[in-house]
Design an enzyme around this catalytic site. Structure first.
Site, PDB file in Angstrom:
ATOM      1  N   HIS A   1       0.863  -1.172   0.000  1.00 63.38           N
ATOM      2  CA  HIS A   1       0.000   0.000   0.000  1.00 63.38           C
ATOM      3  C   HIS A   1       0.896   1.217   0.000  1.00 63.38           C
ATOM      4  O   HIS A   1       2.097   1.114   0.183  1.00 63.38           O
ATOM      5  CB  HIS A   1      -0.855   0.048   1.270  1.00 63.38           C
ATOM      6  CG  HIS A   1      -1.678  -1.165   1.477  1.00 63.38           C
ATOM      7  ND1 HIS A   1      -2.041  -1.596   2.722  1.00 63.38           N
ATOM      8  CD2 HIS A   1      -2.217  -2.035   0.613  1.00 63.38           C
ATOM      9  CE1 HIS A   1      -2.768  -2.694   2.603  1.00 63.38           C
ATOM     10  NE2 HIS A   1      -2.880  -2.976   1.334  1.00 63.38           N
ATOM     11  N   ALA A   2       0.286   2.362  -0.171  1.00 63.57           N
ATOM     12  CA  ALA A   2       0.984   3.619   0.043  1.00 63.57           C
ATOM     13  C   ALA A   2       2.302   3.656  -0.729  1.00 63.57           C
ATOM     14  O   ALA A   2       2.365   3.301  -1.893  1.00 63.57           O
ATOM     15  CB  ALA A   2       1.207   3.843   1.539  1.00 63.57           C
TER      16      ALA A   2
END
Lengths: 653, 92
Positions: free
Chosen positions: B15-16
């Site tokens: 993620h991110a």
């Protein structure tokens, strides 16, 4: 012709400047426009997405840390090849470019939202992309921070994290939002950047670009088109405030020398670099969540010990109060699965977690004790979410068994405030977490922006529970601190001092204001203010009675009466609760105070309480305000010693 | 056809920032690459929306596929990237 407006002051300070409004999101037309040439239309859609991506890249280049990460990821989403293909397909099926982008993003949004939690927060990024692409295609102004080319007062319906990521304090003199509450994203950010701000001001919708606006982020008062005399007065007050801040140093004490220790709230090692920290007398609240969240396995004892030691060594010779892990079902730990709860704020969180997993707490206490032994900081430990004396007793025994000498509890549940006397038999100190105490006392979700008035720290019920707790502390001769952000509101800090608190713990940015305000008042003045506040029947009356803004009226600016200086000071440990010692006539004479630039309560939105943060399949929180607030600073799961945001943005107690 | 299985090193998962880095690296490769959870449907590794939609957590295994010339080198580079803990890096 000047016009007065009112909102909720959330970040102290005075600003005067021209209004620049945040453009409203563009409306998508109900129907698709006829498309003559599908290929050209597809190219137009692709060009719009590329333009949006380029804009995000440009903003990412100006931002840093977590904010930049969010913008980079959002730029990649705009250029996503799968999204691009889907949009092209929809255009070939007859949709126009804006509707095709809207529909394609909607599909991905649904998919992400279904995953819940962090993914659901990314859904907000897609909304922002959609808004930007549609604005581009329809030739409407791009939503975002205006750039009029001169410093301005930013006025908006509300601010999204993408709006604020690149906010420049040199350009943004002040912030006014129509929505938002004392604990929302805007409030946190404004306080962090030191920008005067007012939220929850629905009348701000009448303000137009270029209009001159005066705002006082302490009182919540706005004046549109102020006359020159008002502006001159405001500028003088701003200078006074700046001078007070600059001259503020040393330990916290009243004008007549009554000590109130001024401490900082720390969310992680990154906070230690904040200006103001060196002047603090210690840490009143060391949150430890940063050690535990967003990782696959629990931190080892050694890992914890090293981080505690880092903080302790920075506060050598000073106080550090460590709060044990405070998480709940809305912030599940990967290694400690928790079933979904209907009401996470009322569920297994804080100390209650130890009922299920006593090992986690035992190990944490072990690590704290080991780090404390190796340091000469005055280390205390306290438990969050204590509701009963029995829980306090159990925690105190456990902590002492681990070798910790100074043991306390948070008072943030009404039952604990009511039973403070019994609780204090078992512990050495207590710390009032006013944000959660307000949430539980007023039965109001901390993230419910439209109910912000109920979370006002001046609410009579809250003040009475605080007073009752302090009274128990005074009677027991045990220190009671306040570590909720109420401590950072200078006027309220005086009231708390008058009630007899022994320490106030707050974000480092607020220390100078509180220290200066305290130094300008005697303890008797503080006690009189406490009496006034406690006698008030409503939050606005309490605030107004103490010299803050009046509900819909003018602030009173009276001169303190010199005669009351002759009243002897009482020790905070005197048997009688100090505010009761104030003469009944005193309050009226003390309505003024240079601290009328009080700040309101501001809670970063870690979204701990009452947000049904979700995983797949669970019902989601419906409050749009909550969603907006949550995705704010929590936009990226930040890990490790990332400088800046993450640790600075953990919530208050 | 080349295939690699790797355990994701970033604790936050894919993620991110780790996801951004991976997607950007995948887009730089001369061959198309797919990524899947073991037994799951493969998705385009250049698509950040599909990649974060896999909801890969730290320590989870993922399977990479690529075909054609340079596929092995491409996968080697991506495997190394995935195995690294990007959370441990301190951005400025």
């Amino acid at each position: 012709m000047s016009r007065e407006l009112r909102g909720l002051g959330v970040s102290a300070g005075i600003a005067v400047g021209p209004v620049a409004r945040l453009a409203a999101p563009p409306e998508l037309p109900d129907r698709d426009a006829p498309v003559a040439d599908a290929e050209a239309e597809a190219a137009r859609a692709a060009e719009a997405l590329e333009a949006v991506a380029a804009g995000l890249d440009a903003r990412a280049a100006q931002a840093d840390g977590a904010a930049a990460d969010v913008l980079v990821a959002q730029g990649l989403m705009a250029r996503d090849p799968v999204l691009g293909d889907a949009v092209a397909g929809l255009v070939r099926d007859g949709r126009d470019a804006p509707h095709a982008i809207d529909a394609a993003l909607h599909e991905h949004r649904r998919a992400l939202e279904g995953l819940g939690g962090y993914m659901a927060e990314r859904a907000a990024d897609l909304d922002d992309l959609r808004t930007r692409a549609v604005a581009h295609l329809l030739g409407l102004p791009m939503p975002g921070i205006p750039q009029p080319g001169h410093p301005f007062v930013l006025v908006a319906d509300d601010l999204a994290p993408a709006d604020t990521a690149t906010l420049d304090p040199a350009q943004v003199l002040g912030i006014v939002t129509e929505r938002g509450g004392p604990t929302g994203h805007t409030a946190i950010l404004a306080k962090q950047l030191g920008i005067p701000a007012i939220t929850a001001c629905p009348d701000a919708s009448v303000l137009v670009d270029g209009q001159r606006l005066l705002l006082d982020g302490g009182t919540g008062l706005l004046v549109a088109d102020p006359d020159d005399a008002l502006v001159a007065d405001a500028e003088r007050r701003a200078r006074e405030l700046a001078a007070r801040r600059a001259s503020s140093h040393g330990p916290g004490r009243t004008a007549d020398g009554h000590p109130v220790r001024l401490l900082v709230n720390v969310g992680g090692p990154g906070d230690l670099e904040a200006p103001g920290v060196p002047g603090a007398q210690g840490v009143g609240l060391l949150r430890t969540e940063f050690l535990f969240l967003e990782r696959a396995t629990a931190p080892t004892r050694e890992e914890q010990e090293a981080l505690y030691a880092e903080v302790f060594s920075a506060f050598s010779g000073r106080t550090v109060i460590v709060r044990t892990l405070d998480v709940g079902a809305d912030k599940p730990l990967a290694y400690l699965p928790q079933a979904p709860e209907e009401n996470p704020a009322l569920g297994v969180r804080g100390l209650r977690l130890a009922r299920r997993d006593p090992e986690l707490l035992a190990e944490q206490l072990d690590a704290i004790a080991a780090a404390a032994r190796a340091s000469d900081a005055d280390v205390g430990v306290m438990a969050p979410m204590v509701a009963t004396a029995r829980e306090a007793e159990g925690f105190a025994r456990l902590a002492r068994d681990h070798g910790l000498e100074k043991v306390g509890v948070m008072i943030e549940v009404p039952s604990a405030a009511l039973c403070a006397a019994e609780i204090l038999r078992h512990v050495d100190f207590a710390s009032l977490g006013t944000n959660d105490l307000a949430q539980y006392t007023l039965a109001t979700d901390r993230l419910a922006g439209e109910l912000a008035d109920l979370l006002d720290p001046w609410q009579p019920a809250l003040l009475r529970l605080i007073a009752r707790t302090i009274e128990a502390g005074v009677a027991a001769g045990k220190p009671i601190g306040v570590c909720g952000e109420a401590a950072s509101e200078p006027m309220l800090a005086l009231v708390l001092a008058g009630m007899g608190v022994t320490s106030l713990s707050m974000g480092a940015a607020s220390l100078a204001d509180v220290r200066a305000t305290l130094a300008a008042h005697t303890i008797d003045q503080c006690r009189a203010l406490a009496s006034t506040a406690l006698a008030a029947g409503s939050a606005p009356d309490a605030r107004a009675g103490c010299g803050g803004r009046r509900a819909g009226g003018r602030r009173r600016r009276l001169t303190p009466c010199p005669s009351s200086r002759s009243t002897p000071s009482r020790s905070p440990r005197a048997a009688a609760p100090p505010w009761r010692s104030a003469s009944p006539s005193a309050p009226a004479r003390w309505r003024t105070c240079p601290a009328s630039s009080a700040t309101s309560c501001c809670v970063p939105s870690r979204a701990r309480p009452a947000t049904s943060s979700t995983r797949a399949g669970r019902p989601k929180r419906t409050s749009r305000r909550g969603c907006r607030a949550r995705r704010s600073l929590a936009a990226t799961p930040r890990r490790g010693p990332v400088k800046g945001r993450r640790w600075r943005s953990t919530p208050a107690c | 056809m080349s295939e690699r299985t790797v355990s994701v090193g970033s604790r936050v998962g894919l993620h991110a920032r780790p996801a951004s880095l991976f997607v950007q690296a995948a887009a730089r490769q001369p061959v198309p690459v797919t990524i899947a959870k073991p037994g799951g449907d493969p998705v385009d590794a250049r698509s950040i929306l599909m990649v974060i939609g896999l909801d890969v957590r730290g320590g989870d295994e993922v399977v990479l596929h690529a075909d054609g010339e340079g596929a092995d080198a491409a996968l080697d580079e991506l495997v190394e990237l995935l195995a690294t803990d990007h959370d441990a890096e301190v951005p400025s």
